[in-house]
Design an enzyme around this catalytic site. Structure first.
Site, PDB file in Angstrom:
ATOM      1  N   ASP A 472       0.811  -1.025   0.013  1.00  0.00           N
ATOM      2  CA  ASP A 472       0.024   0.100  -0.020  1.00  0.00           C
ATOM      3  C   ASP A 472       0.948   1.291   0.105  1.00  0.00           C
ATOM      4  O   ASP A 472       1.833   1.436   0.806  1.00  0.00           O
ATOM      5  CB  ASP A 472      -0.978   0.089   1.122  1.00  0.00           C
ATOM      6  CG  ASP A 472      -1.848   1.127   1.260  1.00  0.00           C
ATOM      7  OD1 ASP A 472      -2.959   1.143   0.634  1.00  0.00           O
ATOM      8  OD2 ASP A 472      -1.518   2.042   1.653  1.00  0.00           O
ATOM      9  N   GLU A 516      -4.865   2.419  -4.070  1.00  0.00           N
ATOM     10  CA  GLU A 516      -3.154   2.345  -4.144  1.00  0.00           C
ATOM     11  C   GLU A 516      -2.826   0.936  -3.559  1.00  0.00           C
ATOM     12  O   GLU A 516      -1.666   1.021  -3.010  1.00  0.00           O
ATOM     13  CB  GLU A 516      -2.809   3.565  -3.166  1.00  0.00           C
ATOM     14  CG  GLU A 516      -3.022   3.473  -1.936  1.00  0.00           C
ATOM     15  CD  GLU A 516      -4.656   4.066  -1.343  1.00  0.00           C
ATOM     16  OE1 GLU A 516      -4.735   4.347  -0.159  1.00  0.00           O
ATOM     17  OE2 GLU A 516      -5.443   4.163  -2.299  1.00  0.00           O
TER      18      GLU A 516
END
Length: 600
Positions: A472, A516
């Site tokens: 992430d 993301e």
């Protein structure tokens, strides 16, 4: 004088509130100069600053900017000069010639003033300055505008400015003469062949020519010198009309209604966007609308190039001319933008790059239309010739006719086979698109779920290790908020490139999990190998050179991973959950780290 000489002696003062009077500006300038020379020991707030390069560029701003240019005649004879601000779309440009603290001359210019206010009948803002022997004056320039605050200051001798104007007029005369000739030529072709592409081309050339004339100040000088309110509006309206007719030309030229219905919908929407922008330009602010239309035009231009490249070999020279035309337009605009932002030097080429690019585009598009007409004529002629040959052969012996029929059947079968092969290739490509993320080109979550289930069952069956990494990007929401979604998408694409470069085994799978977040499935990877790979990815993300407006934006990534031999009764979601918990632990412990799950 050169831009370097100007920038070394040009100073700027930003008046945020826009309330400073000339007396306050003069006093502030004197105090700042005294402090720089060491005549004042007290530390005063820094108001004036030196200009790094000419032209100064401060983007879109509601503040007022003051510029100071001191002029000293060190010779024992008088001299005459012309001070020029060479950006004709500035709204308010007040120029003061100050000597010994007193205003000798004041000129109220800008495109919000009648053109008749100008000392020189020129599209740029110019004032005369006369210097006696050993004389010194200070030029103060006050600028307030809704357009981009770009203030290219130039200093000319009378001979130099006349020589420059002759070359400038020659370039502009050739450019607009070319547009007129191309428009008239294709208008005559349209009246002859009645092909819509030629009509849309003519309307596009006229609209774009009007946009350029408005942008460089020629329209205000020659067409509507008293149209103060319309002058700014004309830039937005003509650019929106260029967007409308440009997209209509692309749709018609590529025949998207038949060749690509999806692209037809996209460009139809772009046409309507241009029409809406015409209306909104009378309602919303100039700086907002010009941004919207510039971004939209850039996307349309890139889309036209992409479509041309896709059809590069399939149509012939006409599509090659078409593609190169949009490439030259894009290149010209890019060079001009880099020049305005100070990345490229300001010279005759970079200052007129947009004109050169659009001129080449107009010529190439006209050549593409002519080539398209020639290709259609050749096709019709070939069809007529085939018909004549077939008719003559049909009147021959029956045996010959049967032979021709057999040959035609064979050719038809071959075409069917070829078309079938093409359809199979397209189906394979469509299947690939359904499992790929459109932004990063990594696998999407749908494929990940299928692949993870498959690898989990294989690891259960073979009793091998299976590793899962969940990654992430840190603080990605702040990156989007601070730098915009376009920059955020660029960060995601760069991250995907790092993942693809590091996860290279054919048995491994890397996918965009959502937003993301990214996931990697590593069959047979031990905990040590998984940790090593995760650390390599994290370090490579940190070393990415993501630049925004000339400044590096640092990126980092938190990674949670798990490596274990799957249980016989388990499911792959359990590994995802363990890796996800490790990722949250990495976030909680300060981000930018790799954490392994505490599997039993």
């Amino acid at each position: 004088m050169s831009d370097q000489q100007i920038s070394e002696n040009l100073y700027v003062y930003k008046d945020i509130e826009g309330q400073a009077s000339l007396e306050e500006v003069l006093l502030s300038s004197l105090e700042w100069q005294s402090q720089v020379k060491g005549e004042l020991s007290a530390e005063l707030p820094v108001a004036w600053q030196t200009v790094d390069h000419n032209p100064p560029n401060f983007g879109y701003s509601s503040s007022v900017y003051w510029f100071h240019l001191p002029l000293l005649n060190a010779a024992h004879f008088g001299s005459e000069w012309v001070v020029e601000v060479a950006y004709p779309v500035l709204d308010y440009v007040d120029l003061y010639v100050v000597k010994d603290g007193d205003v000798q001359s004041f000129y109220k210019l800008g495109d919000k003033q009648p053109f008749s206010n100008r000392v020189f009948e020129h599209r740029n803002f110019r004032i005369p300055v006369t210097l006696s022997p050993l004389d010194q004056v200070d030029i103060y320039i006050r600028v307030k505008t809704s357009s981009a605050v770009q203030v290219p200051v130039r200093l000319w001798g009378y001979g130099g400015v006349m020589k420059h104007d002759q070359l400038d007029v020659l370039i502009l005369g050739v450019y607009f003469g070319l547009l007129v000739v191309m428009a008239l030529y294709n208008a005559l072709i349209f009246l002859t062949v009645r092909q819509k592409s030629n009509l849309y081309y003519v309307l596009y050339v006229v609209s774009y020519g009007l946009f350029q004339a408005s942008l460089i100040g020629l329209a205000y000088q020659y067409i509507w010198p008293s149209g103060i309110h319309w002058n700014d509006q004309s830039i937005l309206v003509s650019l929106a009309l260029s967007l409308v007719f440009g997209t209509m030309f692309i749709r018609s030229y590529l025949d998207l209604r038949l060749s690509s219905p999806r692209l037809e919908l996209f460009y139809r929407a772009a046409t309507w966007l241009g029409l809406v922008c015409i209306f909104l330009s009378f309602v919303l602010s100039y700086d907002f609308m010009i941004r919207v239309m510039v971004y939209s035009s850039t996307i349309i231009c890139l889309g036209a190039m992409a479509g041309g490249l896709y059809l590069w070999r399939s149509i012939g020279r006409s599509i090659q001319y078409f593609t190169l035309a949009w490439l030259f337009l894009f290149a010209g605009g890019l060079i001009l933008a880099l020049n305005k932002f100070g990345i490229l030097p300001r010279n005759l080429f970079t200052e007129n790059a947009s004109l050169y690019g659009s001129a080449v585009q107009v010529i190439l598009l006209s050549m593409a239309l002519v080539e398209q007409i020639n290709m259609e004529r050749k096709k019709r002629f070939a069809a007529q010739q085939r018909a004549i040959v077939q008719e003559r052969l049909a009147r021959e012996a029956q045996e010959h006719a049967l032979t021709l029929q057999r040959q035609d059947n064979e050719r038809l079968e071959q075409r069917v086979l070829e078309r079938t092969a093409e359809l199979e290739a397209l189906n394979d490509k469509l299947q690939e698109l359904t499992i790929r993320d459109s932004l990063t080109s990594l696998y999407n979550r749908r494929y990940l779920d299928m692949k993870a289930e498959e690898e989990y069952k294989r690891a259960q069956r073979d009793r091998n290790a299976l590793a899962v990494l969940i990654m992430d990007l840190d603080n990605f929401k702040q990156i989007n908020d601070c730098y915009g979604h376009q920059f955020g998408d660029a960060c995601l694409v760069a991250t995907a490139k790092v993942l693809s470069d590091n996860v290279q085994r054919t048995s491994d799978t890397v996918a965009r999990y959502g937003g993301e977040e990214f996931v990697a499935i590593l069959p047979g990877a031990s905990k040590e190998k998984a940790r090593y790979l995760a650390e390599m990815i994290r370090l490579n993300i940190m070393s990415l050179e993501m630049m925004f407006e000339g400044k590096r934006v640092p990126l980092s990534m938190s990674i949670g991973f798990v490596s274990t031999k799957p249980k016989e009764a388990g499911r792959y979601e359990e590994l995802i959950k363990l890796a996800d918990e490790a990722l949250y632990q990495a976030k909680d412990e300060g981000r930018n780290r790799v954490i392994g799950a505490n599997e039993s």
